[in-house]
Design a protein around this motif. Structure first.
Motif, PDB file in Angstrom:
ATOM      1  N   ARG A  55     -82.947  62.310   2.919  1.00 24.80           N
ATOM      2  CA  ARG A  55     -82.839  61.416   1.751  1.00 24.80           C
ATOM      3  C   ARG A  55     -81.974  60.203   2.081  1.00 24.80           C
ATOM      4  O   ARG A  55     -82.325  59.074   1.753  1.00 24.80           O
ATOM      5  CB  ARG A  55     -82.253  62.172   0.556  1.00 24.80           C
ATOM      6  CG  ARG A  55     -83.231  63.040  -0.192  1.00 24.80           C
ATOM      7  CD  ARG A  55     -82.652  63.551  -1.493  1.00 24.80           C
ATOM      8  NE  ARG A  55     -81.457  64.365  -1.313  1.00 24.80           N
ATOM      9  CZ  ARG A  55     -81.454  65.691  -1.119  1.00 24.80           C
ATOM     10  NH1 ARG A  55     -82.582  66.357  -1.084  1.00 24.80           N
ATOM     11  NH2 ARG A  55     -80.324  66.341  -0.977  1.00 24.80           N
ATOM     12  N   ASN A  82     -83.774  57.759   3.989  1.00 27.25           N
ATOM     13  CA  ASN A  82     -85.012  57.351   3.324  1.00 27.25           C
ATOM     14  C   ASN A  82     -86.260  57.809   4.098  1.00 27.25           C
ATOM     15  O   ASN A  82     -87.210  57.055   4.279  1.00 27.25           O
ATOM     16  CB  ASN A  82     -85.026  55.829   3.116  1.00 27.25           C
ATOM     17  CG  ASN A  82     -86.007  55.430   2.051  1.00 27.25           C
ATOM     18  OD1 ASN A  82     -86.317  56.203   1.145  1.00 27.25           O
ATOM     19  ND2 ASN A  82     -86.533  54.225   2.149  1.00 27.25           N
ATOM     20  N   ASP A  98     -89.371  60.133   4.110  1.00 23.08           N
ATOM     21  CA  ASP A  98     -90.313  60.917   3.308  1.00 23.08           C
ATOM     22  C   ASP A  98     -91.472  61.279   4.230  1.00 23.08           C
ATOM     23  O   ASP A  98     -92.342  60.464   4.501  1.00 23.08           O
ATOM     24  CB  ASP A  98     -90.800  60.105   2.119  1.00 23.08           C
ATOM     25  CG  ASP A  98     -91.760  60.869   1.227  1.00 23.08           C
ATOM     26  OD1 ASP A  98     -92.138  62.012   1.572  1.00 23.08           O
ATOM     27  OD2 ASP A  98     -92.139  60.327   0.181  1.00 23.08           O
ATOM     28  N   ALA A 151     -92.236  62.793  13.443  1.00 27.39           N
ATOM     29  CA  ALA A 151     -92.641  63.044  12.062  1.00 27.39           C
ATOM     30  C   ALA A 151     -93.135  64.478  11.911  1.00 27.39           C
ATOM     31  O   ALA A 151     -92.843  65.145  10.910  1.00 27.39           O
ATOM     32  CB  ALA A 151     -93.721  62.053  11.637  1.00 27.39           C
ATOM     33  N   TRP A 208     -91.617  67.302   9.469  1.00 19.12           N
ATOM     34  CA  TRP A 208     -92.499  67.991   8.535  1.00 19.12           C
ATOM     35  C   TRP A 208     -92.322  69.509   8.666  1.00 19.12           C
ATOM     36  O   TRP A 208     -92.167  70.215   7.675  1.00 19.12           O
ATOM     37  CB  TRP A 208     -93.954  67.608   8.800  1.00 19.12           C
ATOM     38  CG  TRP A 208     -94.937  68.361   7.974  1.00 19.12           C
ATOM     39  CD1 TRP A 208     -95.538  69.550   8.283  1.00 19.12           C
ATOM     40  CD2 TRP A 208     -95.429  68.008   6.681  1.00 19.12           C
ATOM     41  NE1 TRP A 208     -96.373  69.939   7.273  1.00 19.12           N
ATOM     42  CE2 TRP A 208     -96.320  69.014   6.277  1.00 19.12           C
ATOM     43  CE3 TRP A 208     -95.199  66.929   5.842  1.00 19.12           C
ATOM     44  CZ2 TRP A 208     -96.989  68.968   5.062  1.00 19.12           C
ATOM     45  CZ3 TRP A 208     -95.866  66.893   4.633  1.00 19.12           C
ATOM     46  CH2 TRP A 208     -96.742  67.901   4.252  1.00 19.12           C
ATOM     47  N   GLU A 229     -93.999  62.951   3.870  1.00 21.30           N
ATOM     48  CA  GLU A 229     -95.336  62.880   3.273  1.00 21.30           C
ATOM     49  C   GLU A 229     -95.946  61.487   3.438  1.00 21.30           C
ATOM     50  O   GLU A 229     -97.154  61.337   3.405  1.00 21.30           O
ATOM     51  CB  GLU A 229     -95.291  63.309   1.811  1.00 21.30           C
ATOM     52  CG  GLU A 229     -94.982  64.809   1.698  1.00 21.30           C
ATOM     53  CD  GLU A 229     -95.043  65.300   0.277  1.00 21.30           C
ATOM     54  OE1 GLU A 229     -95.709  64.655  -0.552  1.00 21.30           O
ATOM     55  OE2 GLU A 229     -94.419  66.331   0.008  1.00 21.30           O
ATOM     56  N   GLN A 230     -95.115  60.470   3.630  1.00 22.50           N
ATOM     57  CA  GLN A 230     -95.613  59.127   3.926  1.00 22.50           C
ATOM     58  C   GLN A 230     -96.065  59.009   5.381  1.00 22.50           C
ATOM     59  O   GLN A 230     -96.821  58.130   5.739  1.00 22.50           O
ATOM     60  CB  GLN A 230     -94.535  58.084   3.661  1.00 22.50           C
ATOM     61  CG  GLN A 230     -94.182  57.908   2.221  1.00 22.50           C
ATOM     62  CD  GLN A 230     -93.048  56.897   2.055  1.00 22.50           C
ATOM     63  OE1 GLN A 230     -92.240  56.682   2.936  1.00 22.50           O
ATOM     64  NE2 GLN A 230     -93.001  56.289   0.871  1.00 22.50           N
ATOM     65  N   LEU A 231     -95.540  59.897   6.236  1.00 20.58           N
ATOM     66  CA  LEU A 231     -95.799  59.809   7.674  1.00 20.58           C
ATOM     67  C   LEU A 231     -96.912  60.733   8.138  1.00 20.58           C
ATOM     68  O   LEU A 231     -97.596  60.445   9.106  1.00 20.58           O
ATOM     69  CB  LEU A 231     -94.523  60.141   8.452  1.00 20.58           C
ATOM     70  CG  LEU A 231     -93.300  59.296   8.087  1.00 20.58           C
ATOM     71  CD1 LEU A 231     -92.071  59.836   8.778  1.00 20.58           C
ATOM     72  CD2 LEU A 231     -93.535  57.850   8.439  1.00 20.58           C
ATOM     73  N   VAL A 254    -100.305  62.529   6.997  1.00 16.27           N
ATOM     74  CA  VAL A 254    -101.336  62.510   5.961  1.00 16.27           C
ATOM     75  C   VAL A 254    -102.344  63.599   6.228  1.00 16.27           C
ATOM     76  O   VAL A 254    -102.705  63.914   7.293  1.00 16.27           O
ATOM     77  CB  VAL A 254    -102.047  61.138   5.926  1.00 16.27           C
ATOM     78  CG1 VAL A 254    -103.098  61.113   4.831  1.00 16.27           C
ATOM     79  CG2 VAL A 254    -101.041  60.038   5.718  1.00 16.27           C
TER      80      VAL A 254
END
Length: 81
Positions: A70, A73, A75, A29, A33, A77-79, A81
């Motif tokens: 995409r 799926n 994202d 992740a 990022w 930002e979900q992983l 924080v």
């Protein structure tokens, strides 16, 4: 507060692979990022004067990365924080 416990049989090859996926998830992740948030800027920071195929190639590569994220799926930002 909800809790979950994952159990792996580290003597089993398939379980070892799944275990490694779990413990390396944050590293993956973080890589995504970095690519998504900073990668494009790092490649273009000192190349603002570069034009043509070089610049277009960089833009194509990073658009391809965004498209793959995409499609899968992902994202970040979900992983992160």
């Amino acid at each position: 507060m909800s809790k979950a416990t994952l159990t792996f049989d580290l003597n089993d090859l398939d379980d070892r692979v799944e275990y490694m996926r779990m413990i390396k998830a944050l590293d993956m992740a973080s890589l995504l990022w970095e690519l998504q948030m900073n990668g494009y800027r790092k490649f273009t920071k000192y190349n603002d004067r570069q034009e043509g195929a070089y610049q277009e190639g960089i833009e194509e590569v990073f658009e391809y990365i965004r498209e793959l994220m995409r499609e899968h799926n992902i994202d970040v930002e979900q992983l992160i924080v």
